[in-house]
Scaffold this motif. Structure first.
Motif, mmCIF file in Angstrom:
data_model
loop_
_atom_site.group_PDB
_atom_site.id
_atom_site.type_symbol
_atom_site.label_atom_id
_atom_site.label_comp_id
_atom_site.label_asym_id
_atom_site.label_seq_id
_atom_site.Cartn_x
_atom_site.Cartn_y
_atom_site.Cartn_z
ATOM 1 N N UNK A 1 31.878 39.460 21.636
ATOM 2 C CA UNK A 1 33.255 39.412 21.495
ATOM 3 C C UNK A 1 33.801 38.507 22.214
ATOM 4 N N UNK A 2 35.196 38.024 21.568
ATOM 5 C CA UNK A 2 35.867 37.021 22.350
ATOM 6 C C UNK A 2 37.180 37.856 22.946
ATOM 7 N N UNK A 3 37.121 39.018 22.642
ATOM 8 C CA UNK A 3 38.359 39.819 23.013
ATOM 9 C C UNK A 3 38.286 40.293 24.205
ATOM 10 N N UNK A 4 39.061 40.138 25.179
ATOM 11 C CA UNK A 4 39.206 40.376 26.631
ATOM 12 C C UNK A 4 39.090 41.923 26.662
ATOM 13 N N UNK A 5 38.139 42.234 27.746
ATOM 14 C CA UNK A 5 38.098 43.862 27.934
ATOM 15 C C UNK A 5 38.535 43.968 29.544
ATOM 16 N N UNK A 6 38.875 45.200 29.852
ATOM 17 C CA UNK A 6 39.326 45.362 31.229
ATOM 18 C C UNK A 6 38.382 45.971 32.092
ATOM 19 N N UNK A 7 37.854 45.283 33.079
ATOM 20 C CA UNK A 7 36.422 45.530 33.890
ATOM 21 C C UNK A 7 37.144 45.831 35.375
ATOM 22 N N UNK A 8 36.911 46.889 36.066
ATOM 23 C CA UNK A 8 37.308 47.518 37.192
ATOM 24 C C UNK A 8 36.509 46.567 38.201
ATOM 25 N N UNK A 9 37.297 46.300 39.343
ATOM 26 C CA UNK A 9 36.829 45.430 40.411
ATOM 27 C C UNK A 9 37.510 45.847 41.723
ATOM 28 N N UNK A 10 36.591 45.598 42.684
ATOM 29 C CA UNK A 10 37.107 45.767 43.988
ATOM 30 C C UNK A 10 37.130 44.770 45.072
ATOM 31 N N UNK A 11 36.849 43.498 44.221
ATOM 32 C CA UNK A 11 36.915 42.300 44.808
ATOM 33 C C UNK A 11 38.313 42.213 45.789
ATOM 34 N N UNK A 12 38.187 41.692 47.092
ATOM 35 C CA UNK A 12 39.301 41.640 47.825
ATOM 36 C C UNK A 12 39.658 43.085 48.453
ATOM 37 N N UNK A 13 38.855 44.137 48.314
ATOM 38 C CA UNK A 13 39.153 45.410 48.929
ATOM 39 C C UNK A 13 39.850 46.460 48.032
ATOM 40 N N UNK A 14 41.086 46.032 47.540
ATOM 41 C CA UNK A 14 41.814 47.031 46.652
ATOM 42 C C UNK A 14 41.265 46.969 45.228
ATOM 43 N N UNK A 15 41.159 48.315 44.660
ATOM 44 C CA UNK A 15 40.897 48.414 43.389
ATOM 45 C C UNK A 15 41.827 47.821 42.337
ATOM 46 N N UNK A 16 41.182 47.179 41.279
ATOM 47 C CA UNK A 16 41.904 46.493 40.449
ATOM 48 C C UNK A 16 41.257 46.335 39.088
ATOM 49 N N UNK A 17 41.955 45.713 38.032
ATOM 50 C CA UNK A 17 41.268 45.554 36.773
ATOM 51 C C UNK A 17 41.259 44.013 36.549
ATOM 52 N N UNK A 18 40.103 43.506 35.926
ATOM 53 C CA UNK A 18 40.027 42.154 35.493
ATOM 54 C C UNK A 18 39.680 41.931 34.217
ATOM 55 N N UNK A 19 40.734 41.378 33.303
ATOM 56 C CA UNK A 19 40.403 41.167 31.980
ATOM 57 C C UNK A 19 39.114 39.994 31.742
ATOM 58 N N UNK A 20 38.287 40.330 31.094
ATOM 59 C CA UNK A 20 37.277 39.269 30.876
ATOM 60 C C UNK A 20 36.609 39.337 29.336
ATOM 61 N N UNK A 21 36.296 38.311 28.889
ATOM 62 C CA UNK A 21 35.817 38.072 27.470
ATOM 63 C C UNK A 21 33.965 38.330 27.625
ATOM 64 N N UNK A 22 33.705 39.269 26.769
ATOM 65 C CA UNK A 22 32.220 39.612 26.934
ATOM 66 C C UNK A 22 31.392 38.268 26.504
ATOM 67 N N UNK A 23 31.956 37.689 25.824
ATOM 68 C CA UNK A 23 31.053 36.331 25.419
ATOM 69 C C UNK A 23 31.086 35.417 26.439
ATOM 70 N N UNK A 24 31.959 35.234 27.318
ATOM 71 C CA UNK A 24 32.348 34.353 28.286
ATOM 72 C C UNK A 24 31.451 34.823 29.322
ATOM 73 N N UNK A 25 31.109 36.105 29.452
ATOM 74 C CA UNK A 25 30.342 36.595 30.647
ATOM 75 C C UNK A 25 28.757 36.072 30.123
ATOM 76 N N UNK A 26 28.359 36.492 28.848
ATOM 77 C CA UNK A 26 27.074 35.946 28.666
ATOM 78 C C UNK A 26 27.075 34.467 28.963
#
Length: 411
Positions: A275-300
């Motif tokens: 999929x090229x539609x972005x999904x929200x992925x939980x992240x703790x980068x930088x310390x504070x919990x946040x959500x990062x939108x990413x495209x699954x195909x871009x991750x692959x």
């Protein structure tokens, strides 16, 4: 001729290496979103006619601004097809002609995706063909290897080999291996997923229709030692281009993927990783919990090796070609495979680029040279089929990479 090359990845860098040996152009501005990529491609050719710039290929205005400031007469699109329309529109706005190697994206039919076409490849570009033609401007679309050289072969077959054509069947296969990798695509995985998992289009009896992905498997025996490879239907531009200019009862595109590759693609689809539609992925980068939108195909794509870096680990050959069946000029049934094979060892030794990206890049360079010297000319949104094939094939051979022709049993 002053060229703005958008995209300094594997194909763009190979384009520079090939063009640097020719003298038909005044300048090439190599542009990429990552300026360092453009600077690297320019440094590799070490030619004062080349310069680097930054551009946002997703923005028509960014492309237009750079085309204007660089004085580009031609904008060459060397990025993946999701950026076709902004580059296409930016070139027009800047008053430049345009070339690409893949066309505007399709959208499956909302109700019957595996039997009816929705928005077809290239529809957005052909919708404004009259505007380009009225302005006396050329958009030469699909001028890579497939589409591109395969379409040139179709024109050649129609003009010089056949009196009537039953099928124009593009067949692509290879025997490439990559040291140290069980799975390492030799071309953009983003583009590969797009064309392999979308419903394949077939032209038959005057209409386009779709089928299931990986349909109609067949074993095709490729020349020059590659041998038999199982090929399946995938979505590709040739099927949408060839029938516009060449009379044929049927047009298909089949890709020699192999069972392992097909199973990987099916798994990616099953998991939603295509999929090229972005999904929200939980992240703790930088310390504070946040959500990062990413495209699954871009991750692959990010997880797999960059195809442009695999050349010294690759071995074997890649073949692009067109299998034409019908009635020959002598009135007898004929079956002919027109093809172009590139050996990875040769392309690496001669140009420093792996064979798949080199084979893709050489064709737009040849086309631009024909446009520069006036051998090819035209206005509107045109495919390679709209031009005389013989000068192209002669010049491709002069570049040191001859094409071949193999007669098959017409029975």
């Amino acid at each position: 001729m002053r060229i703005l090359l958008v995209g300094a990845g594997g194909v763009g860098s190979a384009f520079c290496a090939i063009a640097a040996r020719r003298d038909f152009f005044e300048s090439i501005v190599v542009a990429d979103y990552a300026l360092e990529s453009a600077e690297r491609a320019v440094a590799e050719v070490d030619d004062p006619r080349f310069s680097a710039a930054q551009v946002d290929a997703s923005s028509a205005s960014s492309v237009e601004d750079l085309a204007r400031t660089s004085g580009a007469t031609h904008v060459m699109n060397a990025v993946d097809p999701r950026f076709v329309m902004p580059i296409f529109e930016g070139a027009y706005a800047a008053g430049a002609d345009y070339l690409d190697m893949a066309m505007s994206l399709s959208k499956p039919h909302p109700d019957n995706p595996h039997s009816e076409t929705g928005v077809k490849l290239g529809d957005e570009q052909f919708a404004v063909a009259d505007k380009w033609e009225s302005a006396g401007r050329l958009a030469l679309v699909g001028i890579g290897v497939e589409p591109g050289l395969s379409d040139v072969f179709a024109r050649y077959a129609a003009d010089h080999l056949f009196s009537s054509i039953d099928e124009l069947g593009t067949r692509d296969g290879a025997n490439l291996t990559v040291d140290g990798y069980d799975f390492a695509p030799s071309f953009s995985i983003w583009t590969t997923i797009e064309e392999c998992l979308n419903p394949p289009v077939i032209w038959e009896d005057g209409r386009w229709f779709t089928t299931e992905p990986f349909s109609e498997p067949e074993v095709f025996d490729f020349p020059e030692g590659i041998g038999p490879v199982e090929c399946v239907n995938v979505e590709h531009e040739e099927v949408l281009l060839m029938p516009r200019w060449i009379e044929t009862k049927r047009a298909t595109f089949k890709y020699g993927l192999g069972n392992e590759f097909i199973e990987v693609l099916k798994t990616l689809h099953k998991l939603g990783l295509d999929s090229t539609e972005k999904v929200n992925v939980p992240s703790t980068v930088g310390g504070a919990p946040t959500v990062v939108p990413v495209s699954p195909r871009d991750v692959v794509a990010a997880c797999l090796p960059n195809p442009a870096t695999l050349g010294d680990k690759m071995h074997g050959k890649t073949c692009a070609g067109l299998w034409v069946t019908g009635i020959g000029l002598d009135g007898q049934p004929r079956s002919t495979y027109l093809y172009h094979v590139v050996d990875n060892d040769w392309s690496m030794q001669e140009y420093g680029h792996q064979c798949v990206v080199w084979q893709t890049a050489v064709n737009p360079v040849v086309a631009l040279e024909l446009l520069a010297n006036g051998t090819w000319s035209g206005a509107g949104v045109l495919g390679p089929e709209a031009f005389d094939a013989v000068p192209f094939l002669e010049l491709l051979t002069a570049y040191g990479s001859p094409w071949g022709q193999k007669e098959l049993d017409p029975a």
